[in-house]
Design a protein around this motif. Sequence first.
Motif, PDB file in Angstrom:
ATOM      1  N   ARG A 370      47.060  62.061  35.667  1.00  6.40           N
ATOM      2  CA  ARG A 370      47.387  61.816  36.460  1.00  6.40           C
ATOM      3  C   ARG A 370      48.372  60.980  37.391  1.00  6.40           C
ATOM      4  O   ARG A 370      49.041  60.288  37.365  1.00  6.40           O
ATOM      5  N   ARG A 371      47.119  59.593  37.892  1.00  2.00           N
ATOM      6  CA  ARG A 371      47.788  58.791  38.371  1.00  2.00           C
ATOM      7  C   ARG A 371      48.596  57.865  37.218  1.00  2.00           C
ATOM      8  O   ARG A 371      49.211  57.329  37.755  1.00  2.00           O
ATOM      9  N   GLU A 372      48.390  57.538  36.147  1.00  4.89           N
ATOM     10  CA  GLU A 372      49.233  57.200  35.745  1.00  4.89           C
ATOM     11  C   GLU A 372      50.337  57.615  35.532  1.00  4.89           C
ATOM     12  O   GLU A 372      51.002  56.606  35.068  1.00  4.89           O
ATOM     13  N   MET A 373      50.199  58.860  35.017  1.00  5.93           N
ATOM     14  CA  MET A 373      51.900  59.725  35.398  1.00  5.93           C
ATOM     15  C   MET A 373      52.703  58.914  36.179  1.00  5.93           C
ATOM     16  O   MET A 373      53.991  58.282  36.254  1.00  5.93           O
ATOM     17  N   VAL A 374      52.004  59.000  37.433  1.00  4.03           N
ATOM     18  CA  VAL A 374      52.925  58.526  38.302  1.00  4.03           C
ATOM     19  C   VAL A 374      53.456  57.325  39.037  1.00  4.03           C
ATOM     20  O   VAL A 374      54.397  56.990  38.758  1.00  4.03           O
ATOM     21  N   LYS A 375      52.477  56.670  38.744  1.00  2.23           N
ATOM     22  CA  LYS A 375      52.928  55.334  38.463  1.00  2.23           C
ATOM     23  C   LYS A 375      54.018  54.990  37.393  1.00  2.23           C
ATOM     24  O   LYS A 375      55.112  53.695  37.656  1.00  2.23           O
ATOM     25  N   GLN A 376      54.017  55.484  36.125  1.00  4.72           N
ATOM     26  CA  GLN A 376      54.996  55.161  35.642  1.00  4.72           C
ATOM     27  C   GLN A 376      56.084  55.424  36.390  1.00  4.72           C
ATOM     28  O   GLN A 376      57.078  55.183  35.874  1.00  4.72           O
ATOM     29  N   GLY A 377      56.931  56.188  36.424  1.00  8.06           N
ATOM     30  CA  GLY A 377      57.168  56.154  37.448  1.00  8.06           C
ATOM     31  C   GLY A 377      59.349  57.220  36.821  1.00  8.06           C
ATOM     32  O   GLY A 377      60.372  57.321  37.461  1.00  8.06           O
ATOM     33  N   THR A 378      58.301  58.382  36.040  1.00  8.04           N
ATOM     34  CA  THR A 378      59.115  59.336  35.401  1.00  8.04           C
ATOM     35  C   THR A 378      59.401  60.599  35.710  1.00  8.04           C
ATOM     36  O   THR A 378      58.795  61.212  34.496  1.00  8.04           O
ATOM     37  N   PRO A 379      58.774  60.797  36.670  1.00  5.92           N
ATOM     38  CA  PRO A 379      59.172  62.012  37.054  1.00  5.92           C
ATOM     39  C   PRO A 379      59.066  63.919  36.252  1.00  5.92           C
ATOM     40  O   PRO A 379      58.873  64.546  35.768  1.00  5.92           O
ATOM     41  N   LEU A 380      60.949  63.412  35.976  1.00  8.86           N
ATOM     42  CA  LEU A 380      61.553  64.121  36.046  1.00  8.86           C
ATOM     43  C   LEU A 380      60.923  64.035  33.940  1.00  8.86           C
ATOM     44  O   LEU A 380      60.870  65.689  33.503  1.00  8.86           O
ATOM     45  N   GLY A 381      61.197  63.442  33.337  1.00  4.75           N
ATOM     46  CA  GLY A 381      60.159  63.482  32.282  1.00  4.75           C
ATOM     47  C   GLY A 381      59.281  63.775  32.089  1.00  4.75           C
ATOM     48  O   GLY A 381      58.998  64.311  30.420  1.00  4.75           O
TER      49      GLY A 381
END
Length: 429
Positions: A370-381
């Motif tokens: 989850r935290r890695e997803m947040v760090k990616q900066g692409t929430p719409l993806g």
Amino acid sequence: HSSGTITPPSTPTYPMHSKSSSASSIANSLSSLRRGDSTSSHTRRYRGESISEALEGLEIELPGSEELKAFQYQVSDYEVKDGDKKMPLGSGLWSDVYLGTPCLPRLEERASTSIMSAGSAGSMPTPQMMMTPVKSRSSSVSKGGALPNIPRSYAIKHPATKSSKAVLRSEALILSYLSRFPDSSTHVVDFYGQDMRSEALVLRAMDATLESYIQQDLNSLSEPERASKLKSIFPALARDLIESLEWLGSKSVVHADIKTANILLETSSTSTSTSTSTSTSTPKAVYSDFSSSILVPPATTTTHSSTTPAVNAGPLGGGTWDFLDPLLLSSSTPTSPSAQSDLWSLAITLLTLVIGASPFDGAGNNVFRRREMVKQGTPLGYVGYGDDGLRNLTRLAGLGRNATAWFEMVLVRDVAKRVDVGRWREALL
């Protein structure tokens, strides 16, 4: 909750009391917020005041004042018990919140403040002073003073531990500053002062949080009903929150923890209505929980969209992972909360409103993922990721054909591609 008023506790993800008679110590504490420092552990001890003196203090408050606002319990007090039990509204790492019912000042409090006032010239109260009857409430309202606005009910935010007092002190200073502007109640929760007897914050209790509204008033509906209701309320609700964010920026305040749980709603529906869930009236929204907020130097040539953080801001002390701007999590170019990161958090908040859940829920209980997803900066993806991906995409599309494009104006990692808050408001669906 439809059965009563609620207000959120201090955010669980955020991380003593001595005498000070100098008003400058309060201003110094607030000045430290401008630098991003933690507030002093010292709190001001107020001498007893008569009701008329308290009212005079209310009359001379001016917008922009940095003085700590003390709750005037000599004028109107509150009770947090229903019979022998307190009525909890919520709890968190730093605070416990209880429902408070307005009441007349306690006789012992009025007597105490009257005696203290009489003996404040340096002499001890005499037996005659102690036997003098306390004037009635109405007779004490003098010099044209008016009673302060009293809400239907209060939310009393008590420090959960001794170490929590500094956190609530910081929030009290920010709220004292903001609440003195005439239009503050349009944008932030009403603040009636810090109760110096307990160091609790006295706030207006409201009907719901945006978080509870999503779960109880939107997600409980069938998909067609939900889509219809969301399409009806979203434009006005989003505009209110964007304009309130602009207002905070105009007052040089960075909230630093915008999320669904920290937005309070006042709804027009009643608990006895049978059509509460299907009502299409737009709730009134305000920001709350300023535990992590800071004051930044007033901008001269920049706007609220500026990336300039608070001067000498300390490490991130609050915020909730799903709503954090990935720029705050960068190890190579770390930054501090700013107006820009507030705008990102608001965009994630509104996206959560639309799809009914965090865009990162596809990670399940895997905290690392989850935290890695947040760090990616692409929430719409990630909206279409996981078991609920198709449902989420359908809900987003149901808002309108330009919904995704509107969110993409802010929710992109590349800062150069982000628009400012004004342009985002103008492009609102």
